[in-house]
Every structure is written in C-alpha cells, then in structure tokens.
Design an enzyme around this catalytic site. Structure first.
Site: not given
Ligand code: NOJ
Length: 536
Positions: A103, A205, A268, A329-330
């Site tokens: 990541d 990210d 992402e 994970h989000d």
């Molecule tokens: C995206 C990530 O997937 C998430 O978990 C994170 O909180 C935010 N970016 C900020 O880095």
C-alpha cells in the site's frame, strides 16, 4: 505455456487478495497481526489459488488512521515486525510463486512525519511548500469550504505560523503538495526503495485526491445530501479531487514502475465510471488497474448490476484491463450487504467476470461485519461521526482460522473482538465441508485458473431481468462457459429468446446441481448461481 498465458501478464491472469495486517495473524502475542503471522498463513493463500497479496500499510505510523498516517515511508512499524521480517515475507511469497503488492499512501503523511514537522516549523522552512498551507480569510476563517472525509473542515489552523494546512482526512494526516517537484521526487524515491527490494507493485491510496484546484475554489453543495450520509457528502468535491493535472502524476509513477520488470499499480479511485477509466491514462500509461468498486456501489439487483457491468465493459479503453472487488477494509463486507446466500452468488460473479478479482481477507469464509460495542470503537471515522454508524471496524475484525481461543488469530486479547460464531465459521471447519463458502471459493478459483475462457476470455452479456443475469466467457480455441445467476431469493426460469445453448453444469452455488445437462431452458432456485460448460 499456452497462447493466452503468453499474452497476458500475472496481474491480468491472477487473483488478488487483500490482507488487513492488524487482523490476519498475530505471531508475538500482542493481540495485533504482524508480518511473521502473515508468513505463517501463506500456505492458506497458496492452497486457495491466490496469485498476489496486497497488504494494507505496515510502515511506522502513530496509527491515528491505522497505518494510513505514515511517519516513515521506508520503514516497518515494530508492531508488525522488522525489515528482516519484511524481507523474509517477500522471499516466502516469491518462493510460492506469488506476488506482493504494498500500500502506497502518497496523498498525505502523518503529522508526525519529519517532513511535516519541518514544514510546520516556520514559514520559510525549505519544506514549507511540501504541504498545502494557506492564509486565513480576512475574518480569520478557513481559506475555503472544503470538508475532511472524516468530518469537519479540511483546514487546520497552525497557531505558531498563523496559517491553515489542508488535510483531506484527519488533521493528523496533512496532504502533501504534489505540485511541488521535490515532493514528487521524494515519493518516486520511496517507490524505488521498495521496487529495488523486489516488491511487485503498489495499491495507491486515494489516487484521485492527489492534486487539488490551484485556485482553491469552493466546492458546490450536493443537492442530494441526506442527513444519514457522512458530513463530507454535503459538498461535491469537484475542486478538491480529480483535477486534470493528477494524470501527469500518475504517469510519472507509472514511468518509475515501467523502468522495472513487470511491476504494477492499482489506484484506489472512487469516481463515476467515465472518470474512473481516465486513470488508465493516455495509451494506457496510467494505473494498470484503477480499482473498480461498481460491485460495491451498485444496488444488488440483477438489472442494475447487469447494466453496470456492461457500462464498465463499454467504457474501458482499448487494452484497459478490467478488475472487480466485492469488499475492502473501508466498506461493509459483501455478506453483510447482500446476505449469506447471495454472498455465494456474489463469489461466483466476482470470480467469473472478465478482469482481475480482488478478494478481501475473510470473504472466502463468508465473514460478516461484526457488531462492535460503542465503547470498543477504534476507527476514527466511527468516533468522529458517532451518530452515523460509519465505523469501519466491523469489516476489520480478526481472521477466523479455527475453533481454538480467538479463532487461532492470537493467544492474547485481540485488538478488535472476533465474531461470536468463530468456533463454527472458520477456515479449518470450512475446509472439511464441501458445501462451505471456502470450498466454493476454492473451486471457483481453481476452475477460473484452469480455463483460459474464464481468466482471459471475452465477456458477452446474454440476458438480464428483475431476477437474474447471464453472460458467457470465451477464449478462442477453448470451451465456452455460461454463467447464470439468480440475484433474488425466489426461483425463476432462464429461457433466453435469442440465445440457444446446450451445456453441463460444472460448478454451482448448490453443488447438487453439478453434472446436470441443460439445453435452452434452466429453472433456477432462489439465490442460485450456476456455471455451465457449453457444448461446441
Ligand atoms: C483510503 C484508505 O483505504 C482508508 O482506509 C484511509 O482511511 C484513507 N484512504 C485515508 O488514507
């Protein structure tokens, strides 16, 4: 090696798997997963048929956002292990003929990163311009109306130097100024550091956040905002994200990757499809895979999904390789969004569509979002907006390996509680059960990887209505497959008017179906998905 294998690269042929390292396997009894823990579980991934592992951040971090606030881009957080452990992990992954994706969080650092410490030390510090500093408005208020994803204003006042700095997420995560060439160089050096070690690529990210409007114009209000939504959604982030200049940055990152052999980058990006596909870049010199979250954002209804899939296929640039995701994970886990029976149908969809699938750890055993008592919430998104139920903890709970204490994840107190049912629902139990979710995943992966039609073949939509959707997959010179999915709980008939077929069910969400031969009509049970090998 057959023709298809030669033409397609590992990140196109293969299956990706996301590990949230805090929750995968603890090896040193501190209740938090770590690198040696992952090493211990690599055989599970190999057995499952995974080709590449993406690990959420493992770098030094104050953990304000659980590792997405990095204070040293080229180190390893002691909680996860040492650089030696990392080297060993990389080696063990490669020995098993798998790949490792790290990541990369280039949009923002931790406020504890030495770069930010320097930047905030004085207005004339050489690193001042590495971050986004701005004067207050004459009345002392924020420079504009931009909001932070985790609640509140995106601007934080610095008393000492009398300016605001911008943070798209927490105030502990100041955004870097990617218009500054020194920042660009520093991050490209970070990439080279890991690529030189042999890392196979990066998941980047919030790629679409990296450049902001240089006039810092106010974002417009979102006319569709509703009070249950995150406060961030009150505005449309048209000036704070997805600026045209971001593509030049992505291209530069790609150039770094291309100076090595067969490395790759997943971006992402949460954007509507027409914008998403621009991240493939001109001549496909952008992200190899801009993450496609359509299976997360589209309501789980046959017609809407069928339409979304076709829209995506239609929007892809020539040579742009597709990809698919059900959970991360989000986001809430797929089982919690669509229910356990439909999660089996979803698995079949994910693993039979054209394009690289990414499996979120635990989805292969149907792990559900775990209710976390209010006083145990850890995620800042949940803590900052407590009345909105936005905590991401439920989808980040420890992996359920077996029926021993804490599911075999740790022998200490886990950092986040496990699902109550871990003694029943775990890898060990499901491995022995032919009807389990794990067996379904394993068999789908096996078949996909064996059959060129399934891993690299063309996709053709056949039919969709209110209940079901169907498509075929076909690679020249190989057997054709047809996937028929009932996205509803009620039985239905599949009897397409303009497509005649004869074939044998080779895999089904209800395995009793397998071996049956059908021609032109199939009656499907509720929540049923079948995969047929078609006669020539
Ligand atoms: C995206 C990530 O997937 C998430 O978990 C994170 O909180 C935010 N970016 C900020 O880095």
């Amino acid at each position: 090696m057959n023709e298809e294998k030669k033409e397609h690269l590992w990140w196109q042929n293969g299956i990706f798997y996301q590990i949230y390292p805090r929750s995968y396997q603890d090896s040193n009894s501190d209740g938090v997963g770590d690198l040696n823990g992952i090493i211990k579980r690599l055989d599970h991934l190999k057995w499952l048929g995974i080709s590449a592992v993406w690990i959420s951040p493992i770098y030094p971090s104050p953990m304000a956002d659980f590792g997405y606030d990095i204070s040293d881009y080229t180190g390893i957080h002691p909680l996860f292990g040492s650089m030696n452990d990392f080297d060993k992990l990389l080696e063990e992954i490669h020995v098993r003929d798998m790949k490792l994706i790290l990541d990369l969080v280039p949009n923002h650092t931790s406020d504890q990163h030495p770069w930010f410490q320097e930047s905030k030390s004085s207005r004339d510090n050489p690193k001042r311009d590495w971050y986004i500093w701005h004067d207050a408005k004459p009345d002392g208020s924020e420079p504009n109306n931009w909001l932070a994803s985790f609640g509140g204003s995106a601007w934080e006042w610095d008393e000492q130097t009398q300016q605001y700095y911008y943070h798209a997420f927490l105030k502990e995560q100041p955004d870097l100024n990617w218009r500054n060439p020194e920042v660009q160089k520093a991050m490209m050096d970070v990439m080279r550091f890991w690529l030189d070690k042999g890392v196979d690529g990066f998941r980047v990210d919030v790629m679409w956040h990296m450049i902001k409007d240089n006039q810092f114009r106010d974002n417009p209000i979102n006319p569709d905002y509703e009070s249950h939504m995150a406060t961030y959604d009150q505005l449309l982030p048209v000036y704070s994200t997805d600026q045209p200049e971001v593509h030049e940055i992505v291209r530069m990152m790609r150039e770094v990757l291309d100076s090595y052999d067969e490395r790759m980058m997943i971006g992402e990006i949460y954007l509507p499809i027409q914008k998403l596909v621009t991240y493939y870049g001109v001549d496909n010199k952008g992200a190899h895979l801009p993450f496609n979250f359509m299976l997360i954002s589209t309501p789980w209804e046959a017609k809407k999904l069928a339409s979304a899939i076709d829209q995506y296929e239609g929007a892809l640039p020539e040579e742009g390789w597709p990809n698919w995701v059900l959970s991360n994970h989000d986001q809430p886990r797929i089982t919690s969004r669509v229910g356990m029976s439909q999660a089996r149908v979803a698995a079949m969809l994910l693993l039979t569509l054209r394009g690289t699938p990414t499996i979120y750890y635990g989805d292969e055993i149907g792990m559900r979002d775990v209710p976390i008592p209010f006083d145990e919430v850890q995620d800042p998104q949940g803590l900052n907006m407590p009345d909105k139920n936005l905590s991401r903890d439920p989808a980040r709970t420890p992996m359920q390996w077996d029926n021993t204490d804490n599911g075999g994840f740790t022998d200490a107190k886990p950092w986040l509680r496990l699902a109550d049912n871990f003694r029943r629902e775990n890898v060990k139990v499901q491995k022995e059960d032919t009807f389990s979710m794990l067996s379904l995943y394993k068999r789908l992966i096996e078949l996909r990887q064996q059959e060129p039609s399934l891993h690299v073949g063309d996709y053709s939509p056949i039919y969709s209505d209110n209940q079901m959707l169907a498509f075929t997959r076909h690679a020249k010179g190989h057997q054709q497959y047809m996937v028929v999915l009932n996205l509803s709980h009620r039985p239905c008939y599949f009897k397409p008017k303009h497509f005649s077929f004869k074939g044998t069910v080779v895999l089904a969400t209800f395995p009793e179906r397998e071996g049956t031969v059908y021609s032109n009509t199939i009656s499907l049970g509720g929540d049923e998905g079948i995969l047929l090998r078609l006669d020539d």
